[in-house]
Design an enzyme around this catalytic site. Structure first.
Site, PDB file in Angstrom:
ATOM      1  N   HIS A 124      48.166 -13.670  75.819  1.00 65.31           N
ATOM      2  CA  HIS A 124      48.314 -12.465  76.664  1.00 65.31           C
ATOM      3  C   HIS A 124      48.346 -12.780  78.159  1.00 65.31           C
ATOM      4  O   HIS A 124      48.710 -11.922  78.960  1.00 65.31           O
ATOM      5  CB  HIS A 124      47.160 -11.482  76.428  1.00 65.31           C
ATOM      6  CG  HIS A 124      47.122 -10.898  75.056  1.00 65.31           C
ATOM      7  ND1 HIS A 124      48.192 -10.238  74.506  1.00 65.31           N
ATOM      8  CD2 HIS A 124      46.138 -10.875  74.114  1.00 65.31           C
ATOM      9  CE1 HIS A 124      47.875  -9.830  73.282  1.00 65.31           C
ATOM     10  NE2 HIS A 124      46.636 -10.210  73.021  1.00 65.31           N
ATOM     11  N   HIS A 163      48.395  -9.250  67.642  1.00 67.87           N
ATOM     12  CA  HIS A 163      48.785  -8.638  68.916  1.00 67.87           C
ATOM     13  C   HIS A 163      50.056  -9.292  69.439  1.00 67.87           C
ATOM     14  O   HIS A 163      50.273 -10.489  69.219  1.00 67.87           O
ATOM     15  CB  HIS A 163      47.665  -8.806  69.954  1.00 67.87           C
ATOM     16  CG  HIS A 163      46.371  -8.203  69.536  1.00 67.87           C
ATOM     17  ND1 HIS A 163      45.382  -8.930  68.906  1.00 67.87           N
ATOM     18  CD2 HIS A 163      45.907  -6.934  69.633  1.00 67.87           C
ATOM     19  CE1 HIS A 163      44.347  -8.122  68.645  1.00 67.87           C
ATOM     20  NE2 HIS A 163      44.641  -6.908  69.076  1.00 67.87           N
TER      21      HIS A 163
HETATM   22 ZN   LIG Z   1      45.148 -10.988  68.596  1.00 72.78          ZN
END
Ligand SMILES: [Zn+2]
Length: 344
Positions: A124, A163
């Protein structure tokens, strides 16, 4: 098959307290590898800190010094989800550097493949900001390193963390040299990763997003791997495959709502291993991203090593999801991805 393991006790010193992303995740994985006798069969690869030059291939110098200064002042929150302790900067340097070490070992043929059990995770993190438990984008730094140090032209990054790896996508969105493929729960954190995000400019169609609806599981993931990942990887002809391995798509994970089993992860790893064998002399490197149920992380890490070492008997102590199978909308959805990615 000689499988490499990257691990360093410094990764435990990224002290996040009772945060869901904590050092117990690695403690559980390493103890299970010891307990099951796998660890002694792995080649332990040395870890080292990433250099500033290496980090700056992905991150802004000002952001790197901000993280360093924050650590020196005792740590604190970098974003609403991401906390750091005094040792987090050093751990984050070793996390990116550990993965770089795995790239070196695989590219030089010292091991056949490798798994870097590092933290903090990375996918991320963007150029100038920490996000979602990630400080530096380990896999993006390692991909840039491999492209420049080993003169590669094409790297596939496959990301099956639950994610979307927004930071990795960002880093290579316009870069035709890196094919980024991701399966992720959608809609979900961080909000990106719809099917129409396919790259830009020369990087058009080197981003392949496969958003998954909550409740889908092994069958939908494996079909997505076979029907989307395999053809796009064959078309791209990678010289190295890097994998953001998060185990938070497991049915027992506390953060997400997918239904993948440990066996399902192992089958995804088998597909990746076959692709690597056919396309890039077996060069395949995993790095740990998410996964918050300790038993899931431990047994999935072991399953990845089992597959990497050529053992096809996978233990799945947690078994299949007890919730009823859901697959509504999947057929139409995968056809839409194939259309947008020009897969016949
Ligand atoms: Zn994750």
């Amino acid at each position: 098959m000689k499988a490499g393991l990257v691990y360093d006790p410094i990764y435990l010193e990224h002290d996040t307290g009772d945060h869901v992303e904590n050092s117990q995740r690695l403690v559980a994985a390493i103890s299970y590898l010891k307990e099951t006798g796998i660890k002694e069969k792995l080649s332990c690869l040395p870890s080292r800190p990433a250099s500033l030059e290496e980090l700056e291939m992905i991150h802004a110098p000002d952001y790197i010094s901000y993280v360093k200064n924050k650590a020196e002042k005792g740590g604190g929150w970098l974003d609403p989800d991401t906390i750091m302790s005094p040792k987090s900067y050093e751990a984050a340097l070793y996390a990116a550097g550990g993965l770089i070490g795995a790239v070196e070992a695989v590219m030089r043929g010292e091991v056949d493949n490798a798994f870097a059990l590092v933290r903090p995770p990375g996918h991320h993190a963007i150029r100038d900001r920490a996000m979602g438990f990630c400080i530096f984008n380990n896999i993006a730094v390692a991909a840039k390193f491999a492209l420049s140090k080993f003169n590669l032209n094409r790297i596939l990054i496959a990301d099956f963390d639950v994610h979307h790896g927004n930071g990795t996508q960002d880093a290579f969105y316009a870069d035709p040299g890196v094919l980024y493929f991701s399966t992720h729960q959608y809609p979900f954190y961080p909000g990106t990763g719809w099917i129409d995000e396919t790259g830009t400019g020369e990087g058009e169609r080197t981003t392949v997003n496969c958003p998954m609806t909550a409740g889908w599981g092994d069958e939908e993931y494996l079909r997505t791997f076979n029907e989307v990942l395999v053809p796009v990887a064959r078309r791209f002809q990678p010289q190295l495959i890097l994998v953001s391995a998060g185990f938070d798509a497991h049915w027992a994970d506390q953060l997400a709502m997918m239904r993948v089993s440990v066996k399902g992860f192992a089958q995804m790893v088998m597909i990746l291993k076959e692709l690597a064998a056919k396309l890039c002399q077996g060069r395949l490197i995993f790095t740990l991203e998410g996964g918050y149920n300790l038993q899931v992380v431990a047994s999935s890490v072991k399953a990845v090593f089992d597959v990497l070492r050529g053992n096809l008997e996978i233990d799945d102590p947690l078994g299949k999801a007890s919730m009823a199978r859901k697959s509504e909308g999947f057929d139409e959805h995968i056809e839409a991805i194939k259309r947008i990615q020009h897969i016949s």
